[in-house]
Design a protein around this motif. Structure first.
Motif, PDB file in Angstrom:
ATOM      1  N   PHE A 164      28.363 -12.021 -63.007  1.00  0.00           N
ATOM      2  CA  PHE A 164      27.513 -12.614 -61.969  1.00  0.00           C
ATOM      3  C   PHE A 164      27.791 -11.971 -60.611  1.00  0.00           C
ATOM      4  O   PHE A 164      26.864 -11.608 -59.880  1.00  0.00           O
ATOM      5  N   ARG A 165      29.055 -11.853 -60.263  1.00  0.00           N
ATOM      6  CA  ARG A 165      29.409 -11.277 -58.960  1.00  0.00           C
ATOM      7  C   ARG A 165      28.950  -9.822 -58.844  1.00  0.00           C
ATOM      8  O   ARG A 165      28.542  -9.376 -57.773  1.00  0.00           O
ATOM      9  N   LYS A 166      29.003  -9.082 -59.942  1.00  0.00           N
ATOM     10  CA  LYS A 166      28.681  -7.651 -59.894  1.00  0.00           C
ATOM     11  C   LYS A 166      27.189  -7.373 -59.999  1.00  0.00           C
ATOM     12  O   LYS A 166      26.680  -6.435 -59.350  1.00  0.00           O
ATOM     13  N   TYR A 167      26.463  -8.179 -60.793  1.00  0.00           N
ATOM     14  CA  TYR A 167      25.082  -7.809 -61.114  1.00  0.00           C
ATOM     15  C   TYR A 167      24.026  -8.815 -60.659  1.00  0.00           C
ATOM     16  O   TYR A 167      22.849  -8.630 -60.953  1.00  0.00           O
ATOM     17  N   ARG A 168      24.398  -9.837 -59.937  1.00  0.00           N
ATOM     18  CA  ARG A 168      23.427 -10.868 -59.562  1.00  0.00           C
ATOM     19  C   ARG A 168      22.277 -10.307 -58.735  1.00  0.00           C
ATOM     20  O   ARG A 168      21.164 -10.847 -58.757  1.00  0.00           O
TER      21      ARG A 168
END
Length: 419
Positions: A21-25
């Motif tokens: 989530f943090r990388k690809y949101r």
């Protein structure tokens, strides 16, 4: 479920959902495969390994933490209520009198937390009968607002994108890898497939921005009831019994881990290298929560009238309740079907499911299959029955020619209408 061997992806690049989530949101949409599955407490954190999901977007949902007034000796219990919930609540005033029923959004826009409310009524099924019995006539203390993050998407079933939207909670026991192409087809065909999915979602799917349910949990629970882990700083420490106080947040204990891809590559008599789920969780515990809490001082009324009101928490605005999740059942014909031959196999749910016998008759005429109308009508073939058939049953039971059966099944699975 679509077969994992049909696609290319790098298992070494898998990430647990919070990290993903943090990388690809901000890089969605993405087609992903579950490389480490989990049997969770809700449908939002229960995904099997090898399941393929098209992640459409991320969302933030403002929810309010509440405490149920417990009897002596009863376990301390909490509620998590969406601020945009359609349920009505009444403010508890002096002498236990209650005010007029209002939406949660209206109450929070006019009243500073904390304060007590009582459940008044609901216009839909966001409250289970068990929870309803628990909260009827009970004082509910609204404590503070907080934010939960989710992915929104659709699962892929037999190469067909399900028309039922999926909410994916940020469960640390689920890992994903990005699908980068087909194993035995060209990149042009893969990109055509992605385009077809995008067109289908844009035209047919309406997402609810988060979980619509009111949920109940306690200090021994692993999630807030939405599938998301309980944020470390969410529950108040001063309400805990002295014997319960601890500096260590509650562990997110796995209920049931599904077999991962790596497990298949090791001999069953040799202990496989540990995948690091505990290590991942330890890392997840030590990092600042990805679900920040906000105090009531940061909540302000931006706009309010008889039809609409908005509140702001930090840099995020939250408005009047969203419409209930719905799926438009109008079929879509994709331009990529001629170049993409991957629409094979049936879907357990297709967009013809809700169509009537009369609707199916019209579809047959549109596909130049009107000579089968009488037989379909006699056998009461509606959308639900039709989506359970396949080419073989059409040829055997209804005497379809092979090309006619393929034509009808292409429509059932992908909305394809020959040009």
């Amino acid at each position: 479920m679509s077969h994992r061997d049909d696609y290319t992806y790098d298992v070494e690049q898998q990430l647990p959902l919070p990290e993903f989530f943090r990388k690809y949101r901000d890089k969605l949409p993405l087609l992903v495969i579950v490389t480490d599955g989990f049997c969770g407490e809700t449908k939002n954190d229960e995904y099997a390994y090898a399941e393929i999901i098209r992640l459409h977007k991320s969302c933030q949902q403002l929810r309010v933490l509440c405490k149920l007034s417990a009897n002596d000796g009863a376990k301390e219990e909490f509620l998590s209520i969406p601020v945009d919930c359609s349920c009505m609540f009444s403010e508890v005033k002096k002498l236990k009198r209650v005010g007029k029923p209002k939406l949660m959004l209206e109450l929070l826009a006019k009243k500073k937390l904390p304060f007590h409310v009582r459940y008044a009524s609901s216009s839909d099924g966001v409250i289970t009968p068990t929870l309803l019995e628990c909260i009827k006539g009970v004082d509910i203390l609204l404590m503070k607002t907080y934010i939960e993050d989710f992915f929104l998407g659709n699962c892929l079933q037999q190469e067909v994108l399900s028309p039922i939207p999926s909410i994916v909670a940020l469960c640390p026991n689920i890992s994903l890898s990005i699908i980068t192409g087909y194993a035995n087809k060209s990149q042009d065909q893969f990109h055509a497939k992605l385009w077809s999915m995008e067109a289908f979602v844009q035209r047919n799917i309406t997402f609810y921005e988060g979980s619509s349910e009111i949920t109940r949990f306690n200090r021994s629970s692993t999630t807030t009831g939405t599938g998301n882990p309980i944020p470390i700083d969410l529950l108040p420490l001063d309400s805990m019994h002295s014997s319960d106080k601890t500096d260590t947040p509650p562990m997110f204990i796995s209920r049931q881990k599904s077999k991962s891809f790596q497990d298949e590559t090791y001999d069953m008599y040799e202990p496989p290298p540990y995948l690091g789920s505990n290590q991942r969780f330890s890392e997840f515990e030590k990092k600042p929560s990805s679900l920040p809490t906000e105090s009531v001082e940061y909540m302000t009324v931006l706009e309010e009238d008889s039809t609409y009101s908005v509140i702001e928490v930090g840099d995020t605005k939250f408005g009047k309740p969203f419409e209930n999740m719905k799926c438009i059942t109008e079929p879509i014909a994709s331009d990529s079907d001629s170049a993409n031959n991957s629409w094979s196999g049936g879907s357990s749910k297709s967009f013809v499911t809700e169509k009537s016998v009369h609707d199916i008759q019209q579809i047959l005429k549109r596909l130049n299959l009107s000579n089968y109308c009488k037989t379909f009508k006699k056998n009461l073939i509606d959308g639900t029955v039709l989506q359970e058939l396949d080419e073989q049953s059409l040829k055997k039971d209804f005497k379809f020619m092979h090309v006619e059966a393929v034509r009808l099944m292409k429509y059932v699975r992908a909305g394809h209408i020959p040009k």
